[in-house]
Design a protein around this motif. Structure first.
Motif, PDB file in Angstrom:
ATOM      1  N   UNK A   1       0.808  -1.168   0.000  1.00 27.79           N
ATOM      2  CA  UNK A   1       0.000   0.000   0.000  1.00 27.79           C
ATOM      3  C   UNK A   1       0.863   1.248   0.000  1.00 27.79           C
ATOM      4  N   UNK A   2       0.581   2.213  -0.844  1.00 19.03           N
ATOM      5  CA  UNK A   2       1.364   3.431  -0.924  1.00 19.03           C
ATOM      6  C   UNK A   2       1.139   4.337   0.270  1.00 19.03           C
ATOM      7  N   UNK A   3       2.104   5.190   0.560  1.00 17.66           N
ATOM      8  CA  UNK A   3       2.001   6.136   1.665  1.00 17.66           C
ATOM      9  C   UNK A   3       0.804   7.050   1.446  1.00 17.66           C
ATOM     10  N   UNK A   8      -8.520  -0.704   3.403  1.00 20.32           N
ATOM     11  CA  UNK A   8      -9.918  -1.115   3.313  1.00 20.32           C
ATOM     12  C   UNK A   8     -10.038  -2.610   3.540  1.00 20.32           C
ATOM     13  N   UNK A   9     -11.112  -3.012   4.208  1.00 20.57           N
ATOM     14  CA  UNK A   9     -11.424  -4.436   4.290  1.00 20.57           C
ATOM     15  C   UNK A   9     -12.600  -4.656   3.355  1.00 20.57           C
ATOM     16  N   UNK A  10     -12.443  -5.541   2.402  1.00 20.28           N
ATOM     17  CA  UNK A  10     -13.518  -5.811   1.445  1.00 20.28           C
ATOM     18  C   UNK A  10     -13.961  -7.250   1.585  1.00 20.28           C
ATOM     19  N   UNK A  11     -15.237  -7.403   1.866  1.00 24.42           N
ATOM     20  CA  UNK A  11     -15.815  -8.728   1.927  1.00 24.42           C
ATOM     21  C   UNK A  11     -15.315  -9.538   3.105  1.00 24.42           C
ATOM     22  N   UNK A  12     -15.760 -10.782   3.146  1.00 22.30           N
ATOM     23  CA  UNK A  12     -15.440 -11.678   4.259  1.00 22.30           C
ATOM     24  C   UNK A  12     -13.949 -11.958   4.360  1.00 22.30           C
ATOM     25  N   UNK A 114      -3.840   0.301  16.954  1.00 21.07           N
ATOM     26  CA  UNK A 114      -3.901   1.647  16.406  1.00 21.07           C
ATOM     27  C   UNK A 114      -3.452   1.608  14.949  1.00 21.07           C
ATOM     28  N   UNK A 115      -4.194   2.288  14.101  1.00 20.00           N
ATOM     29  CA  UNK A 115      -3.913   2.292  12.671  1.00 20.00           C
ATOM     30  C   UNK A 115      -3.151   3.565  12.302  1.00 20.00           C
ATOM     31  N   UNK A 116      -2.202   3.443  11.415  1.00 19.85           N
ATOM     32  CA  UNK A 116      -1.357   4.572  11.034  1.00 19.85           C
ATOM     33  C   UNK A 116      -1.924   5.390   9.880  1.00 19.85           C
ATOM     34  N   UNK A 117      -2.863   4.809   9.118  1.00 16.96           N
ATOM     35  CA  UNK A 117      -3.453   5.474   7.959  1.00 16.96           C
ATOM     36  C   UNK A 117      -4.972   5.444   8.106  1.00 16.96           C
ATOM     37  N   UNK A 118      -5.681   6.299   7.366  1.00 13.51           N
ATOM     38  CA  UNK A 118      -7.140   6.182   7.339  1.00 13.51           C
ATOM     39  C   UNK A 118      -7.527   4.764   6.906  1.00 13.51           C
ATOM     40  N   UNK A 129     -17.630   1.462   7.877  1.00 16.97           N
ATOM     41  CA  UNK A 129     -17.355   2.686   8.619  1.00 16.97           C
ATOM     42  C   UNK A 129     -15.904   3.065   8.388  1.00 16.97           C
ATOM     43  N   UNK A 130     -15.577   4.327   8.646  1.00 19.00           N
ATOM     44  CA  UNK A 130     -14.277   4.855   8.262  1.00 19.00           C
ATOM     45  C   UNK A 130     -13.558   5.476   9.452  1.00 19.00           C
ATOM     46  N   UNK A 131     -12.309   5.045   9.647  1.00 12.82           N
ATOM     47  CA  UNK A 131     -11.486   5.570  10.717  1.00 12.82           C
ATOM     48  C   UNK A 131     -10.410   6.498  10.187  1.00 12.82           C
ATOM     49  N   UNK A 132      -9.951   7.374  11.071  1.00 18.97           N
ATOM     50  CA  UNK A 132      -8.868   8.296  10.735  1.00 18.97           C
ATOM     51  C   UNK A 132      -7.533   7.666  11.119  1.00 18.97           C
TER      52      UNK A 132
END
Length: 161
Positions: A1-3, A8-12, A114-118, A129-132
């Motif tokens: 994944x690029x900086x 995203x999580x897609x599907x099961x 904790x996630x480093x990217x959106x 749903x979307x996290x920052x």
């Protein structure tokens, strides 16, 4: 994944990968802040058109689910099954409108990271749903959700082994 790109999580399969990653790389936590919640009624469903506007985006609900209100007044739905499995009623309070709310304590532990990217997570009912960047993804069994960084760091404690 690029900086700078979001995750995203897609599907099961994407959700299964996310849960595995959180269980492997994350840590075990317990929510220490009580949860204030009440049953969602047909009136709620009609007024809200079956949607609760959470901090992370709109999430649909069913009559019989619970409306939870967090420490910053944020709203989110919790399924009846999840409430029964993860929460214990401590007391009932009545608000200024005469509505009865339960004050619940969590009985379970969760894994969080904790996630480093959106990022985007698919919740129990299939909504996304979307996290920052810096928010937390929290998983319990096969369910994941997002908690704002500030809220997470004031309402969850790491489980010491």
């Amino acid at each position: 994944m690029g900086e700078g790109k979001s995750e995203h999580t897609k599907g099961a399969s994407g959700q299964i990968e996310l849960i595995a990653r959180v269980r492997q790389q994350g840590k075990e936590y317990r929510k220490t802040a009580p949860t204030k919640a009440r049953l969602l009624t047909q009136k709620d469903f009609d007024e809200r058109k079956g949607i609760i506007e959470t901090k992370e985006g709109p999430v649909s609900f069913q009559v019989g689910d619970y409306l939870a209100v967090g420490v910053e007044g944020e709203e989110f739905p919790i399924s009846k099954e999840t409430m029964g499995r993860t929460k214990k009623l401590e007391r009932i309070v009545v608000d200024e409108e005469g509505l009865e709310w339960g004050v619940y304590r969590n009985t379970n532990t969760v894994f969080a990271m904790q996630m480093k990217k959106p990022f985007t997570v698919q919740v129990e009912n299939g909504d996304s749903i979307h996290g920052k960047a810096e928010d937390y993804v929290v998983c319990d069994g096969d369910q994941c959700w997002i908690v704002d960084q500030k809220i997470f760091e004031t309402t969850y404690s790491k489980v010491e082994k």
